[in-house]
Design a protein around this motif. Sequence first.
Motif, PDB file in Angstrom:
ATOM      1  N   SER A 155     -17.609  11.438  42.082  1.00  0.00           N
ATOM      2  CA  SER A 155     -17.455  12.012  40.712  1.00  0.00           C
ATOM      3  C   SER A 155     -16.887  10.877  39.642  1.00  0.00           C
ATOM      4  CB  SER A 155     -16.521  13.003  41.044  1.00  0.00           C
ATOM      5  OG  SER A 155     -15.154  12.568  41.346  1.00  0.00           O
ATOM      6  N   TYR A 156     -17.140  11.124  38.427  1.00  0.00           N
ATOM      7  CA  TYR A 156     -16.617  10.250  37.446  1.00  0.00           C
ATOM      8  C   TYR A 156     -16.219  11.337  36.355  1.00  0.00           C
ATOM      9  CZ  TYR A 156     -20.243   7.135  39.450  1.00  0.00           C
ATOM     10  OH  TYR A 156     -20.702   6.568  40.489  1.00  0.00           O
ATOM     11  N   GLU A 157     -15.190  10.973  35.643  1.00  0.00           N
ATOM     12  CA  GLU A 157     -14.357  11.710  34.785  1.00  0.00           C
ATOM     13  C   GLU A 157     -13.666  10.714  33.783  1.00  0.00           C
ATOM     14  OE1 GLU A 157     -11.056  15.369  34.521  1.00  0.00           O
ATOM     15  OE2 GLU A 157     -11.849  14.385  36.302  1.00  0.00           O
ATOM     16  N   GLY A 158     -13.759  11.008  32.589  1.00  0.00           N
ATOM     17  CA  GLY A 158     -13.026  10.259  31.466  1.00  0.00           C
ATOM     18  C   GLY A 158     -12.454  11.215  30.391  1.00  0.00           C
ATOM     19  N   GLY A 159     -11.587  10.964  29.540  1.00  0.00           N
ATOM     20  CA  GLY A 159     -11.180  11.584  28.476  1.00  0.00           C
ATOM     21  C   GLY A 159     -10.121  10.889  27.570  1.00  0.00           C
ATOM     22  N   PHE A 160      -9.603  11.546  26.627  1.00  0.00           N
ATOM     23  CA  PHE A 160      -8.482  11.309  25.891  1.00  0.00           C
ATOM     24  C   PHE A 160      -7.541  12.127  25.365  1.00  0.00           C
ATOM     25  CE2 PHE A 160     -12.160  12.348  23.184  1.00  0.00           C
ATOM     26  CZ  PHE A 160     -11.366  13.091  22.013  1.00  0.00           C
ATOM     27  N   LYS A 161      -6.476  11.835  25.204  1.00  0.00           N
ATOM     28  CA  LYS A 161      -5.264  12.777  24.546  1.00  0.00           C
ATOM     29  C   LYS A 161      -4.873  12.405  23.084  1.00  0.00           C
ATOM     30  CE  LYS A 161      -1.926  13.772  27.465  1.00  0.00           C
ATOM     31  NZ  LYS A 161      -0.810  13.575  28.201  1.00  0.00           N
ATOM     32  N   VAL A 162      -4.577  13.495  22.470  1.00  0.00           N
ATOM     33  CA  VAL A 162      -4.283  13.174  21.029  1.00  0.00           C
ATOM     34  C   VAL A 162      -3.072  13.943  20.570  1.00  0.00           C
ATOM     35  CG1 VAL A 162      -6.600  12.790  20.147  1.00  0.00           C
ATOM     36  CG2 VAL A 162      -5.545  15.202  20.298  1.00  0.00           C
ATOM     37  N   GLU A 163      -2.156  13.242  19.708  1.00  0.00           N
ATOM     38  CA  GLU A 163      -0.934  14.130  19.314  1.00  0.00           C
ATOM     39  C   GLU A 163      -0.857  13.547  17.949  1.00  0.00           C
ATOM     40  OE1 GLU A 163       3.705  13.572  20.121  1.00  0.00           O
ATOM     41  OE2 GLU A 163       2.551  13.720  21.802  1.00  0.00           O
ATOM     42  N   LEU A 164      -0.656  14.834  17.015  1.00  0.00           N
ATOM     43  CA  LEU A 164      -0.629  14.676  15.642  1.00  0.00           C
ATOM     44  C   LEU A 164       0.643  15.569  14.860  1.00  0.00           C
ATOM     45  CD1 LEU A 164      -4.374  15.484  15.073  1.00  0.00           C
ATOM     46  CD2 LEU A 164      -3.357  13.092  15.062  1.00  0.00           C
ATOM     47  N   LEU A 165       1.100  15.101  13.847  1.00  0.00           N
ATOM     48  CA  LEU A 165       1.848  15.875  12.949  1.00  0.00           C
ATOM     49  C   LEU A 165       3.210  16.042  14.023  1.00  0.00           C
ATOM     50  CD1 LEU A 165      -0.273  18.607  11.336  1.00  0.00           C
ATOM     51  CD2 LEU A 165       0.303  16.561  10.502  1.00  0.00           C
ATOM     52  N   ASN A 166       3.595  14.740  14.274  1.00  0.00           N
ATOM     53  CA  ASN A 166       5.022  14.803  15.023  1.00  0.00           C
ATOM     54  C   ASN A 166       4.908  15.655  16.125  1.00  0.00           C
ATOM     55  OD1 ASN A 166       5.936  12.688  13.286  1.00  0.00           O
ATOM     56  ND2 ASN A 166       6.715  14.381  11.692  1.00  0.00           N
ATOM     57  N   GLY A 167       3.820  15.941  16.963  1.00  0.00           N
ATOM     58  CA  GLY A 167       3.857  16.671  18.038  1.00  0.00           C
ATOM     59  C   GLY A 167       3.417  18.063  17.924  1.00  0.00           C
ATOM     60  N   LYS A 168       3.351  18.620  16.598  1.00  0.00           N
ATOM     61  CA  LYS A 168       2.867  20.053  16.449  1.00  0.00           C
ATOM     62  C   LYS A 168       1.626  20.250  16.901  1.00  0.00           C
ATOM     63  CE  LYS A 168       6.072  20.755  12.420  1.00  0.00           C
ATOM     64  NZ  LYS A 168       6.268  20.954  11.057  1.00  0.00           N
ATOM     65  N   VAL A 169       0.570  19.361  16.947  1.00  0.00           N
ATOM     66  CA  VAL A 169      -0.658  19.150  17.496  1.00  0.00           C
ATOM     67  C   VAL A 169      -0.876  18.441  18.377  1.00  0.00           C
ATOM     68  CG1 VAL A 169      -3.160  19.630  16.864  1.00  0.00           C
ATOM     69  CG2 VAL A 169      -1.491  20.503  15.118  1.00  0.00           C
ATOM     70  N   SER A 170      -1.416  18.870  19.709  1.00  0.00           N
ATOM     71  CA  SER A 170      -1.645  18.000  20.695  1.00  0.00           C
ATOM     72  C   SER A 170      -2.696  18.767  21.525  1.00  0.00           C
ATOM     73  CB  SER A 170      -0.548  17.809  21.594  1.00  0.00           C
ATOM     74  OG  SER A 170       0.026  19.058  22.176  1.00  0.00           O
ATOM     75  N   GLY A 171      -3.409  17.831  22.153  1.00  0.00           N
ATOM     76  CA  GLY A 171      -4.674  18.197  23.111  1.00  0.00           C
ATOM     77  C   GLY A 171      -5.260  17.178  23.893  1.00  0.00           C
ATOM     78  N   THR A 172      -6.143  17.572  24.752  1.00  0.00           N
ATOM     79  CA  THR A 172      -7.094  16.748  25.696  1.00  0.00           C
ATOM     80  C   THR A 172      -8.369  17.100  25.799  1.00  0.00           C
ATOM     81  OG1 THR A 172      -6.587  17.874  27.517  1.00  0.00           O
ATOM     82  CG2 THR A 172      -4.952  16.271  27.242  1.00  0.00           C
ATOM     83  N   VAL A 173      -9.261  16.000  25.782  1.00  0.00           N
ATOM     84  CA  VAL A 173     -10.692  16.290  25.738  1.00  0.00           C
ATOM     85  C   VAL A 173     -11.231  15.355  27.071  1.00  0.00           C
ATOM     86  CG1 VAL A 173     -13.075  16.021  24.753  1.00  0.00           C
ATOM     87  CG2 VAL A 173     -11.093  16.850  23.480  1.00  0.00           C
ATOM     88  N   SER A 174     -11.924  16.022  27.975  1.00  0.00           N
ATOM     89  CA  SER A 174     -12.355  15.355  29.091  1.00  0.00           C
ATOM     90  C   SER A 174     -13.915  15.672  29.425  1.00  0.00           C
ATOM     91  CB  SER A 174     -11.592  15.276  30.387  1.00  0.00           C
ATOM     92  OG  SER A 174     -11.506  16.697  30.654  1.00  0.00           O
ATOM     93  N   TYR A 175     -14.599  14.742  29.945  1.00  0.00           N
ATOM     94  CA  TYR A 175     -15.751  14.726  30.212  1.00  0.00           C
ATOM     95  C   TYR A 175     -16.170  14.424  31.902  1.00  0.00           C
ATOM     96  CZ  TYR A 175     -20.712  14.041  30.738  1.00  0.00           C
ATOM     97  OH  TYR A 175     -22.236  14.219  31.222  1.00  0.00           O
ATOM     98  N   TYR A 176     -17.021  15.160  32.759  1.00  0.00           N
ATOM     99  CA  TYR A 176     -17.354  14.859  34.033  1.00  0.00           C
ATOM    100  C   TYR A 176     -18.495  15.035  34.529  1.00  0.00           C
ATOM    101  CZ  TYR A 176     -17.066  19.691  34.434  1.00  0.00           C
ATOM    102  OH  TYR A 176     -17.445  21.085  34.473  1.00  0.00           O
ATOM    103  N   GLU A 177     -18.809  14.203  35.574  1.00  0.00           N
ATOM    104  CA  GLU A 177     -19.878  14.232  36.389  1.00  0.00           C
ATOM    105  C   GLU A 177     -19.805  14.403  37.961  1.00  0.00           C
ATOM    106  OE1 GLU A 177     -23.009  11.728  35.180  1.00  0.00           O
ATOM    107  OE2 GLU A 177     -23.049  11.921  32.958  1.00  0.00           O
ATOM    108  N   ILE A 178     -20.029  15.385  38.471  1.00  0.00           N
ATOM    109  CA  ILE A 178     -19.748  15.360  39.872  1.00  0.00           C
ATOM    110  C   ILE A 178     -21.228  15.476  40.476  1.00  0.00           C
ATOM    111  CG2 ILE A 178     -18.897  16.624  41.688  1.00  0.00           C
ATOM    112  CD1 ILE A 178     -16.737  17.627  39.430  1.00  0.00           C
ATOM    113  N   THR A 179     -21.455  14.839  41.791  1.00  0.00           N
ATOM    114  CA  THR A 179     -22.595  14.972  42.680  1.00  0.00           C
ATOM    115  C   THR A 179     -21.801  15.600  43.940  1.00  0.00           C
ATOM    116  OG1 THR A 179     -24.048  13.480  41.494  1.00  0.00           O
ATOM    117  CG2 THR A 179     -24.572  13.878  43.822  1.00  0.00           C
ATOM    118  N   GLN A 180     -22.564  16.553  44.418  1.00  0.00           N
ATOM    119  CA  GLN A 180     -22.153  16.903  45.738  1.00  0.00           C
ATOM    120  C   GLN A 180     -23.185  16.953  46.858  1.00  0.00           C
ATOM    121  OE1 GLN A 180     -20.146  20.855  45.819  1.00  0.00           O
ATOM    122  NE2 GLN A 180     -20.298  21.190  48.109  1.00  0.00           N
ATOM    123  N   LYS A 181     -22.857  16.499  48.026  1.00  0.00           N
ATOM    124  CA  LYS A 181     -24.252  16.427  49.263  1.00  0.00           C
ATOM    125  C   LYS A 181     -23.638  17.092  50.157  1.00  0.00           C
ATOM    126  CE  LYS A 181     -25.852  11.941  47.502  1.00  0.00           C
ATOM    127  NZ  LYS A 181     -26.214  10.594  47.983  1.00  0.00           N
TER     128      LYS A 181
END
Length: 243
Positions: free
Chosen positions: A1-27
């Motif tokens: 599996s592969y996964e990556g993303g980033f985190k953001v924080e704006l306006l002194n913490g009033k807005v925050s969030g994360t975005v991540s993308y992944y790819e998984i192979t199951q055998k």
Amino acid sequence: SYEGGFKVELLNGKVSGTVSYYEITQKGGSQRDPSAINRNKVLWDSMTAAQRIAQWGAGATRDDLRDRQNERGDLVAGAEQTSKGFEADVIIQPTKELQLMFSYAHNDQQVSKAINTATIGQSTTGHIKDQLAMLAKYSFAKDSPLTGLSLGLGTHYAGKALQDYSAPGSAARYNPSTFYAETFATYRFKAFGYEQRVQLNLKNLTQVDQFVGWYADAGEAYATHRYKVPTKLVWNLSYGIDF
């Protein structure tokens, strides 16, 4: 599996969030192989001609025998499934009292390798492509007459859920999409030297139907419609104390 993303924080913490993308192979997941030997074929091979007739009738052949799910062949290991998608979460707190949370998930999943090549490109049972959730919570300020009280509302949307590929032409059959809503009220207070809380939850505000079994409308040769089971609103009252 592969996964990556980033985190953001704006306006002194009033807005925050994360975005991540992944790819998984199951055998190694199970796949239906129409040519596999199931337990009924093993039983056939151990019987005499007379026993076979007594068990399955005079016109039965070994190739006609099906498994316990009334399917040809049997489930075998050896498939490969791939899953790709992304998730996003955002928290907005415009004031100390109000908090808003949003979450979205998208997933594409399919069989990439299989003994039964007809299943390549199909998804597995229960797969949902899109889901969205929201939570709003308001906590009254400490100088308010209602200090200690919090009110909230949560919702969750899920797209249609794959059930199988048994519709005409091996087309997919689904459970319909769902939309749940829940509200809650929490009151926190201190008594006898201990922090305590009482919470009331009202769940299934939208009274979402559940689905079981299949049926065909008049004149239809295939069962592609779900039986609906009505549900009720559920309430829950809880109490907690911190020692």
